[in-house]
Motif scaffolding. Sequence first.
Motif, PDB file in Angstrom:
ATOM      1  N   SER A  94      23.879  62.251  42.802  1.00  0.00           N
ATOM      2  CA  SER A  94      23.824  61.174  41.094  1.00  0.00           C
ATOM      3  C   SER A  94      25.024  60.617  40.821  1.00  0.00           C
ATOM      4  O   SER A  94      25.867  61.539  40.773  1.00  0.00           O
ATOM      5  N   LEU A  95      24.816  59.338  39.975  1.00  0.00           N
ATOM      6  CA  LEU A  95      25.929  58.598  39.702  1.00  0.00           C
ATOM      7  C   LEU A  95      26.622  58.703  38.582  1.00  0.00           C
ATOM      8  O   LEU A  95      26.084  58.687  36.852  1.00  0.00           O
ATOM      9  N   ILE A  96      27.371  59.515  38.350  1.00  0.00           N
ATOM     10  CA  ILE A  96      28.573  59.715  36.849  1.00  0.00           C
ATOM     11  C   ILE A  96      29.138  58.834  36.586  1.00  0.00           C
ATOM     12  O   ILE A  96      30.042  58.277  37.509  1.00  0.00           O
ATOM     13  N   ASN A  97      28.642  57.272  36.268  1.00  0.00           N
ATOM     14  CA  ASN A  97      30.387  56.189  35.490  1.00  0.00           C
ATOM     15  C   ASN A  97      30.910  56.447  35.104  1.00  0.00           C
ATOM     16  O   ASN A  97      30.519  57.296  34.160  1.00  0.00           O
ATOM     17  N   ILE A  98      31.945  56.793  35.052  1.00  0.00           N
ATOM     18  CA  ILE A  98      33.682  56.933  34.619  1.00  0.00           C
ATOM     19  C   ILE A  98      33.903  55.434  33.322  1.00  0.00           C
ATOM     20  O   ILE A  98      33.893  54.819  33.087  1.00  0.00           O
ATOM     21  N   ASN A  99      33.720  55.772  31.958  1.00  0.00           N
ATOM     22  CA  ASN A  99      33.984  54.919  31.235  1.00  0.00           C
ATOM     23  C   ASN A  99      35.299  54.238  30.815  1.00  0.00           C
ATOM     24  O   ASN A  99      36.683  54.655  30.254  1.00  0.00           O
ATOM     25  N   SER A 100      35.975  53.416  32.272  1.00  0.00           N
ATOM     26  CA  SER A 100      37.199  53.061  32.074  1.00  0.00           C
ATOM     27  C   SER A 100      37.891  52.279  31.544  1.00  0.00           C
ATOM     28  O   SER A 100      36.800  51.349  31.012  1.00  0.00           O
ATOM     29  N   PRO A 101      39.085  52.025  30.904  1.00  0.00           N
ATOM     30  CA  PRO A 101      40.126  53.514  31.375  1.00  0.00           C
ATOM     31  C   PRO A 101      40.204  54.901  30.214  1.00  0.00           C
ATOM     32  O   PRO A 101      39.798  54.691  29.257  1.00  0.00           O
TER      33      PRO A 101
END
Lengths: 535, 535
Positions: free
Chosen positions: A254-261
């Motif tokens: 599954s795809l966990i996006n990091i809330n950059s920055p």
Amino acid sequence: MPAPPVTPAPPVTPAPPGMSGRPASRDVAPRPARGGGGAARRAARTAVSVETARYITREVPDYELLDAAALATIEAHADTVLHEIGVTFAENPAALALWRDAGAEIEGDRVRMPRGLARRLCATAPAQFTQHARNPDRSVEIGGRHLVLAPVYGPPFVRDAAGGRRYATLEDFRNFVRLGYMSRWLHHSGGTLCEPTDVPVNKRHLDMLLAHMTLSDKPFMGSVTEPSRAADSVAMCEILFGHEFVRDNVVLTSLININSPLTFDATMMGALEVYARAGQACILSPFIVGGAMAPVSVAGTLVQVLAEVLAAVAYSQLVRPGAPVIFGAFVTSIDMNSGAPTFGTPEASLVTYGAGQLARRLNLPYRSAGAFCGSKLPDAQAAYESANSLNMGLLSGVNFMLHACGWLEGGLVASYEKFVMDADQLGVLHRLAVGIDLADDALSAIDEVGPGGHYLGCAHTQANFKTAFWRSDLLDYKPFETWHDEGARDTEALASARVARLLADYRQPPLDPAILARLEAFVAMRKASEADAFA
Amino acid sequence: MPAPPVTPAPPVTPAPPGMSGRPASRDVAPRPARGGGGAARRAARTAVSVETARYITREVPDYELLDAAALATIEAHADTVLHEIGVTFAENPAALALWRDAGAEIEGDRVRMPRGLARRLCATAPAQFTQHARNPDRSVEIGGRHLVLAPVYGPPFVRDAAGGRRYATLEDFRNFVRLGYMSRWLHHSGGTLCEPTDVPVNKRHLDMLLAHMTLSDKPFMGSVTEPSRAADSVAMCEILFGHEFVRDNVVLTSLININSPLTFDATMMGALEVYARAGQACILSPFIVGGAMAPVSVAGTLVQVLAEVLAAVAYSQLVRPGAPVIFGAFVTSIDMNSGAPTFGTPEASLVTYGAGQLARRLNLPYRSAGAFCGSKLPDAQAAYESANSLNMGLLSGVNFMLHACGWLEGGLVASYEKFVMDADQLGVLHRLAVGIDLADDALSAIDEVGPGGHYLGCAHTQANFKTAFWRSDLLDYKPFETWHDEGARDTEALASARVARLLADYRQPPLDPAILARLEAFVAMRKASEADAFA
């Protein structure tokens, strides 16, 4: 010269309970569709045999853009970022406690790490793992020299030549699952192929998972939009694969996006926690539009990507040592005139090459690249940009390529035509990855033909021509006059016809009716347990 | 992060006589067009300043597909081909005599070489040379880490969106010279941009050369279709550059195709002999449709390409030791269903990577790749295939890329729209070649912005945003609504508009009127000396 292998992979583990375990290769008669009786037999007689290529195993080297000194410089900078600037774990006291226990310094929701801590924690993550499909021939190896291709993820809109651009529906979603199932070079069914906007936001994941589980037999992704939806995804897999099988094997990536920055929000981390505890895999992926979420430079972006992935992977290992994870990098640049994200650009390629090297030095599977483009149409712009990214993805050592087909308009649109156009080009990657076979008797052909002859009829050609060259299933190779007489169709028109043919030929892969009934009951139960929500 | 350099290269040698020697950069006022007086002054006031990027100098490594053992195997096989099978020099007793004197065994027109002879003879060919342009800022370095981009060569047809597909005329040819002159990322004016079919076959070369010399100030190619036409090319250069300058410098790079398999015909070898004796450069290039002119395998094709180039380069050095030459490889595969050549295919990429390695081991400049495609239209097929080939060209170490823009329909068609579409994508290669600059202060930006912020307004972004990202001059980056309101144009439509704008903005670069008069007199004299021939 061998053609890319299209025979199915040998089963890596015994078939999970409820699966037939028989291969779905071209050499095997189609199996009856579910339902039994006369309808099933008729379906079996008319079903097309669906070939899927084995995931790619590279026999060619990676492109090593940066030298070891440059990579060490980036790693030192990333360590400095984690030590001096730190990262934010928002609204997540449990995460902060885990970090504190591991030796990090906590200030508010900011986590600052002693130098080297994150990298040490990453060491327990596996370098490679198997994601199992319900058809064991379609299980995939993620990591090492392998490359697994998965379709577009996330668009709220769809487009086709006949209907134009419109909000996506559940039926669109199902159609894309069907197209993915029918795509020879696609190894993975993906996740949110498009947003089924006609289904309440809090119930979409149930319909999407049911579609992946019933309309395809390729591996798929779980929901990440709420921790409870991640738990639903695991629960449905327990019905499909069996409880023990899911406990002991990876069946979801599954795809966990990091809330950059540098920010890790509680929703995404909550989903990661569910999956990590269940032993299921996650892609931990900075989501970066360069110049907005990262510095307006390739080097600065690489430093930030590495810092973010180090923190995310380290956290996954705090939650459960050994949890399977993938080093992700979704990176694009920005058009400083309009502020729009741009795709298939050279800066994104440079980041992708560099991040691949960083992932290999961490001994982690790597996710990046895709058929990215900014174009509104499946036209030449779309194809230039996508081909730039696909080629770079192969050479940069990507192990899991999301968005490998169907992506249009910066990811706002899933395109039916571009799905089959890109999926066809994925065959190019399969062939490139095989490299050059030197155990070839071509010298005898040169001798046989000699100066001034031609090779069309020689023995070596006769023996090898069927498999010598990759051949598109879509593009036009005909002489001008033939092409003209057949309607002078462009690629989009050829792709429209192919979409229609694939959907017409599609037959649902068989599934144990008892499992199907339990899946449908679960979905009904969960839908009934909450009011509809559309935001 | 530096943008690709667009400032002109410093002059490598003094300007040839008759040239102004002033740079044509954006920092310099436009120079008056020829003709003097009021018309010239008006032209100068309205002229656009034409930027051309310096030829590419790679700061990134090549992609090394094969290891040293594999390359040595191919080299040994190629030596065996030259020794045991040999090559044919047809209808060329003088060439056979040169070979006999060098130690080869001659049987009829077959030349068989002692092992190692061809490679030893190649050693006198230079690893790198300068091809001079009449504007010295536009001279190019061919070899080493450099990449020079030149447009499509040879199509009998042209296509544009308004006029469709039709036989090419001299006015089409002139338009492509103008487009090449206006193309920022194109370093070279090329040769037979299209066949001016309205001019007699035996006089076309005069009009084509005159167009390159007067409508552009970039370097160009000479005629190869008869030895006398090669001599005409040199003679016109002597008028343009001065006799002594041409004696001492390379001002022409011309394309000598090898008649694969293993055949060197008297026409092409005659042109090579003229150019080699004049110290002018030639690309020595097997012309291979795999499966027809070479074995239906990548390894076999590499063996044959190397054998042919070794024989051709060795012969050039027999004619004149030190003659500048380029290791060429034009390789494509064949569709075994229709017999049509196919482009942008993985097998061609593999050959191109391998041949680049072989060229580097010979210490010779390398020509290969291009914006190849089989499509009939400048559509997605054209762009996928072209991007596959362009990307591979950069990474395979190509030093001279012919057909870098404008190629359509397997080379039968020069496309106006595709010319500017491909030429725009060449900017991607410029940026990729710069690689990653680690002397970057992006870490301070990460510190300044911190977790959860954005980089759009930070000091690092403000200082770098103008040059940070490559930006297309053609493709659409606008939001959907804007794009829709502006006519929902696809890439071909955008390209049509760009072609019209470039041709409208075009202003002829200045040329000494006395030189122009002598060139025109030479062309008139040569045309009057022969009857028209159309075959």
